[in-house]
Each structure stands twice: as structure tokens, then as C-alpha cells.
Design a protein around this motif. Sequence first.
Motif, PDB file in Angstrom:
ATOM      1  N   VAL A 119     -14.464  27.170   4.885  1.00 19.58           N
ATOM      2  CA  VAL A 119     -14.251  27.650   6.257  1.00 19.58           C
ATOM      3  C   VAL A 119     -15.149  28.731   6.981  1.00 19.58           C
ATOM      4  O   VAL A 119     -15.537  28.317   8.148  1.00 19.58           O
ATOM      5  CB  VAL A 119     -12.846  28.064   6.248  1.00 19.58           C
ATOM      6  CG1 VAL A 119     -12.412  28.427   7.560  1.00 19.58           C
ATOM      7  CG2 VAL A 119     -11.843  26.804   5.996  1.00 19.58           C
ATOM      8  N   THR A 120     -15.452  29.750   6.157  1.00 14.94           N
ATOM      9  CA  THR A 120     -16.354  30.495   6.709  1.00 14.94           C
ATOM     10  C   THR A 120     -17.727  30.091   7.033  1.00 14.94           C
ATOM     11  O   THR A 120     -18.287  30.077   8.217  1.00 14.94           O
ATOM     12  CB  THR A 120     -16.485  31.853   5.645  1.00 14.94           C
ATOM     13  OG1 THR A 120     -15.499  32.558   5.462  1.00 14.94           O
ATOM     14  CG2 THR A 120     -17.691  32.799   5.961  1.00 14.94           C
ATOM     15  N   ARG A 148      -4.541  19.129  -2.374  1.00 16.60           N
ATOM     16  CA  ARG A 148      -4.324  20.581  -2.356  1.00 16.60           C
ATOM     17  C   ARG A 148      -5.467  21.221  -1.772  1.00 16.60           C
ATOM     18  O   ARG A 148      -5.241  22.252  -1.115  1.00 16.60           O
ATOM     19  CB  ARG A 148      -4.192  20.997  -3.655  1.00 16.60           C
ATOM     20  CG  ARG A 148      -3.032  20.554  -4.435  1.00 16.60           C
ATOM     21  CD  ARG A 148      -2.916  20.633  -5.990  1.00 16.60           C
ATOM     22  NE  ARG A 148      -1.831  19.840  -6.537  1.00 16.60           N
ATOM     23  CZ  ARG A 148      -1.274  19.775  -7.713  1.00 16.60           C
ATOM     24  NH1 ARG A 148      -2.298  20.637  -8.808  1.00 16.60           N
ATOM     25  NH2 ARG A 148      -0.549  19.201  -8.313  1.00 16.60           N
ATOM     26  N   MET A 149      -6.593  20.893  -1.801  1.00 15.64           N
ATOM     27  CA  MET A 149      -7.913  21.428  -1.093  1.00 15.64           C
ATOM     28  C   MET A 149      -7.671  21.124   0.217  1.00 15.64           C
ATOM     29  O   MET A 149      -8.233  21.994   1.376  1.00 15.64           O
ATOM     30  CB  MET A 149      -8.844  20.683  -1.487  1.00 15.64           C
ATOM     31  CG  MET A 149     -10.284  21.030  -0.844  1.00 15.64           C
ATOM     32  SD  MET A 149     -10.718  22.909  -0.588  1.00 15.64           S
ATOM     33  CE  MET A 149     -11.458  22.976  -2.448  1.00 15.64           C
ATOM     34  N   ARG A 204     -13.048  18.084   9.072  1.00 15.53           N
ATOM     35  CA  ARG A 204     -14.697  17.708   9.115  1.00 15.53           C
ATOM     36  C   ARG A 204     -14.902  18.300   7.819  1.00 15.53           C
ATOM     37  O   ARG A 204     -15.783  17.547   7.111  1.00 15.53           O
ATOM     38  CB  ARG A 204     -15.356  18.807  10.036  1.00 15.53           C
ATOM     39  CG  ARG A 204     -15.096  18.421  11.597  1.00 15.53           C
ATOM     40  CD  ARG A 204     -16.303  18.466  12.491  1.00 15.53           C
ATOM     41  NE  ARG A 204     -16.308  17.995  13.758  1.00 15.53           N
ATOM     42  CZ  ARG A 204     -16.760  18.634  14.993  1.00 15.53           C
ATOM     43  NH1 ARG A 204     -17.339  19.625  15.053  1.00 15.53           N
ATOM     44  NH2 ARG A 204     -16.632  17.771  16.126  1.00 15.53           N
ATOM     45  N   ILE A 205     -14.649  19.236   7.193  1.00 17.68           N
ATOM     46  CA  ILE A 205     -14.630  19.553   5.798  1.00 17.68           C
ATOM     47  C   ILE A 205     -14.363  18.667   5.053  1.00 17.68           C
ATOM     48  O   ILE A 205     -15.113  18.327   4.010  1.00 17.68           O
ATOM     49  CB  ILE A 205     -14.392  21.027   5.309  1.00 17.68           C
ATOM     50  CG1 ILE A 205     -14.949  22.023   6.342  1.00 17.68           C
ATOM     51  CG2 ILE A 205     -14.494  21.264   4.181  1.00 17.68           C
ATOM     52  CD1 ILE A 205     -14.107  23.591   6.185  1.00 17.68           C
ATOM     53  N   GLN A 236      -9.678  11.946   2.629  1.00 16.29           N
ATOM     54  CA  GLN A 236      -9.460  12.741   3.837  1.00 16.29           C
ATOM     55  C   GLN A 236      -8.674  11.682   4.900  1.00 16.29           C
ATOM     56  O   GLN A 236      -7.754  12.126   5.640  1.00 16.29           O
ATOM     57  CB  GLN A 236     -10.788  13.417   4.258  1.00 16.29           C
ATOM     58  CG  GLN A 236     -10.164  14.338   5.406  1.00 16.29           C
ATOM     59  CD  GLN A 236     -10.339  13.832   6.819  1.00 16.29           C
ATOM     60  OE1 GLN A 236     -11.284  12.692   6.832  1.00 16.29           O
ATOM     61  NE2 GLN A 236      -9.815  14.441   7.878  1.00 16.29           N
ATOM     62  N   GLU A 237      -9.518  10.599   5.035  1.00 19.78           N
ATOM     63  CA  GLU A 237      -9.122   9.624   6.287  1.00 19.78           C
ATOM     64  C   GLU A 237      -7.421   9.231   6.044  1.00 19.78           C
ATOM     65  O   GLU A 237      -6.600   9.443   6.955  1.00 19.78           O
ATOM     66  CB  GLU A 237      -9.873   8.672   6.371  1.00 19.78           C
ATOM     67  CG  GLU A 237      -9.445   7.858   7.669  1.00 19.78           C
ATOM     68  CD  GLU A 237     -10.582   6.753   7.757  1.00 19.78           C
ATOM     69  OE1 GLU A 237     -10.333   5.587   8.438  1.00 19.78           O
ATOM     70  OE2 GLU A 237     -11.599   6.843   7.441  1.00 19.78           O
ATOM     71  N   ARG A 238      -7.161   8.936   4.762  1.00 16.42           N
ATOM     72  CA  ARG A 238      -5.855   8.531   4.442  1.00 16.42           C
ATOM     73  C   ARG A 238      -4.788   9.624   4.721  1.00 16.42           C
ATOM     74  O   ARG A 238      -3.787   9.540   5.053  1.00 16.42           O
ATOM     75  CB  ARG A 238      -5.671   7.901   3.029  1.00 16.42           C
ATOM     76  CG  ARG A 238      -4.422   7.320   2.531  1.00 16.42           C
ATOM     77  CD  ARG A 238      -4.575   6.832   1.366  1.00 16.42           C
ATOM     78  NE  ARG A 238      -2.912   6.561   0.978  1.00 16.42           N
ATOM     79  CZ  ARG A 238      -2.589   7.120  -0.172  1.00 16.42           C
ATOM     80  NH1 ARG A 238      -3.113   8.084  -0.844  1.00 16.42           N
ATOM     81  NH2 ARG A 238      -1.262   6.545  -0.356  1.00 16.42           N
TER      82      ARG A 238
END
Length: 343
Positions: free
Chosen positions: A47-48, A157-158, A256-257, A265-267
Motif C-alpha cells: 500500500v505504501t 486474507r491478503m 489494483r494491488i 481478485q476479480e471473483r
Amino acid sequence: MSDDVPWPFAGRVAGLIAGRHPLSESYHREHLATDLSAIVAQANSLVTAETGLGLPGSPEVVLVTRKEWVERNIAAFQHILAPAERRLVESNDISAAVGRRLVAAETGALLGFLSRRVLGQYELVLPTGADGDSIAFVGSNILAMERTHQLRPSEFRMWIALHEAAHRAQFLGVPWMREHFLSLVERMVSAAQPSKIGRARMLFDRAVNARREGTGFLDDRGLMGLFASPEQNEVLDEIQGLMSLLEGHGHVVMDRIGARLLTSQERMAALLKARRSDPRTAAFFRLTGLEMKVKQYEMGEKFVLAVEREAGWSALDRAWIGPQYLPSAAEIEDPHGWLTRTA
């Protein structure tokens, strides 16, 4: 004190609604606790790099039950309402004792419902008087989501940690943000005054006016907006603008990450979007005003993406200069207007 809101009663109401989940005491919880510290540390770094907002040190990572999450949030409500408890429960058509119990019951019911859904919460923004830099995860809810929807635990979790790390960046990487947020909460509470007419009469008058004008009885603010004074409505507009920005910014950052690193991620994004719009909870969201928060994700994300399209990602940094640069609730729906004002 006898004049205080009976917060233990709020906790009991919340506990009845929250219930107990069998996964909260399973061996999976221990593995989850072990994983989360490392995952949060990685999320902070990601995130940074994505936002340019510094994240000093590491937050405390806490795995809690639904009951413990409720208790932590009741402590926040207790701190928030302490200066105005008597004003909040006084009215002409209900005794003070019943009023205090009503405030406790409403708060407990809301927290009990949320405790069944919340996954993570960055707690520096909890106005408890403490400066604890911590992220609390509700273990049973995370484990239940993973099992029910067959999600990859490491990725899910991420993804959750990225969202909380984004909020941490907003409140630690922008030096004035936390104090500004808490000042809005303080203004909201300090403007609370007992109604000159009773609650029943107020509701009746609102219903008659809504029918006459052909408008809805409740707007996006639910009961919160229904009982808010004109002064509180002004503060609500500021809070709505701020939270739409923060939720939208955090959502874009995590997506985005996640799109670069997480194959599912999309699901996961589609799953949580459907979860927020679940018709079984829509009525509750509308009644309590949580519908406003659900829309903050959507409106805030549209605002962030529109600003980026018109002026580039770095243009969002204007919002971090100072409170006067934050978009208002109206500007969240008019990104060009915000860019023009802050240019």
C-alpha cells in the motif's frame, strides 16, 4: 451513574444477535492468527508503494471473536456519547430511563448485526481516547467466508489486509486526518439536542410531509438522518464526503494491488459487492443509515477513477493537503468541480 446509558445492556443485546460461530474455536483460528501478522506486514509495504503515503512501524494485529469486536466498539460508542448522553436520551414523550435503554438497545442491535458481517477493522479511527494503532480481524467471519465460497485463504486474507492497510495509510500517512475525523464526530455529538417535540410526533409529521411531497420517508441516512438536527445534517454532509473519498480510495487501492498479485481478485471483488447489496439486508441498511456507507464504496470509487481519468492519479494527492481540500458530499458526485476548486 444512574443517568448513564446502560452499555452492558447494549452488549447483551448485541451478543444475542451476534451469536456464536463454531469456527471461532476451531484449530483453523490458530493458523489464521499466525498468518495474519505476516500478511499485514506485506500489505503495508504494498500500500505504501501504491499510494506514496508513509506507514511508520507495524500495527498490532488482533484476532477477535464477534463478542470481542462488539465490546471494542461499545467502548468507542461509550466514549463518543459520554459528553452528550443526557441530551441524547431526553424527550418529552418518553421517560429518561426508557430513553437510555432505547439508545443502548439500538446500539447493541446495530453492532450485533454488523459483528456477523465485518471482516476487518482498522482501529486507530475508533474514538476511544486511546491511540492504539491496531487492526482487528473477526476470525470466524473470515473462516466462514473462505469455507462457504471456497476461497483461497492466502489470497482472501491478503485482500482483506490490503483494505485495512489502505485505511491505515490514510490515517497515518496524512498527519491531520485522524484529528479531523474525530473533530467531525465530536461536532456531530455536541450538536445533539433533545427534540422540542416528542419522537412520535416528529415521525408522524415527517410521514405526513413525505406523503404530501411524494418523497420517501427515509433517505440514505436512515434513522440517523431522520432525527438529525440541521446542524447535524451539515456535519453529516462533511462526514459523507470524507468517508466516500476514503472508502473509494481504499477500494481502488486494494483492487489494483489485488489485480496484479491475486488470481482470484476479480471473483472476490464480485463476491463482496454482491454481499453488500444482498436484498435480505437491504431493509436493515436503509433503516439504520448503513445504506449510506454501502453507497460510499460505489460513489467514492467512481470519484477516484473520474479524477484519475481527468487529471491523473497524483491529482488525488490534493485531498491530503488539508481539510479544506477534501471533497464535499456534492463534489463526490462532481469530480470535475472538485478538481476546478482545488486547482
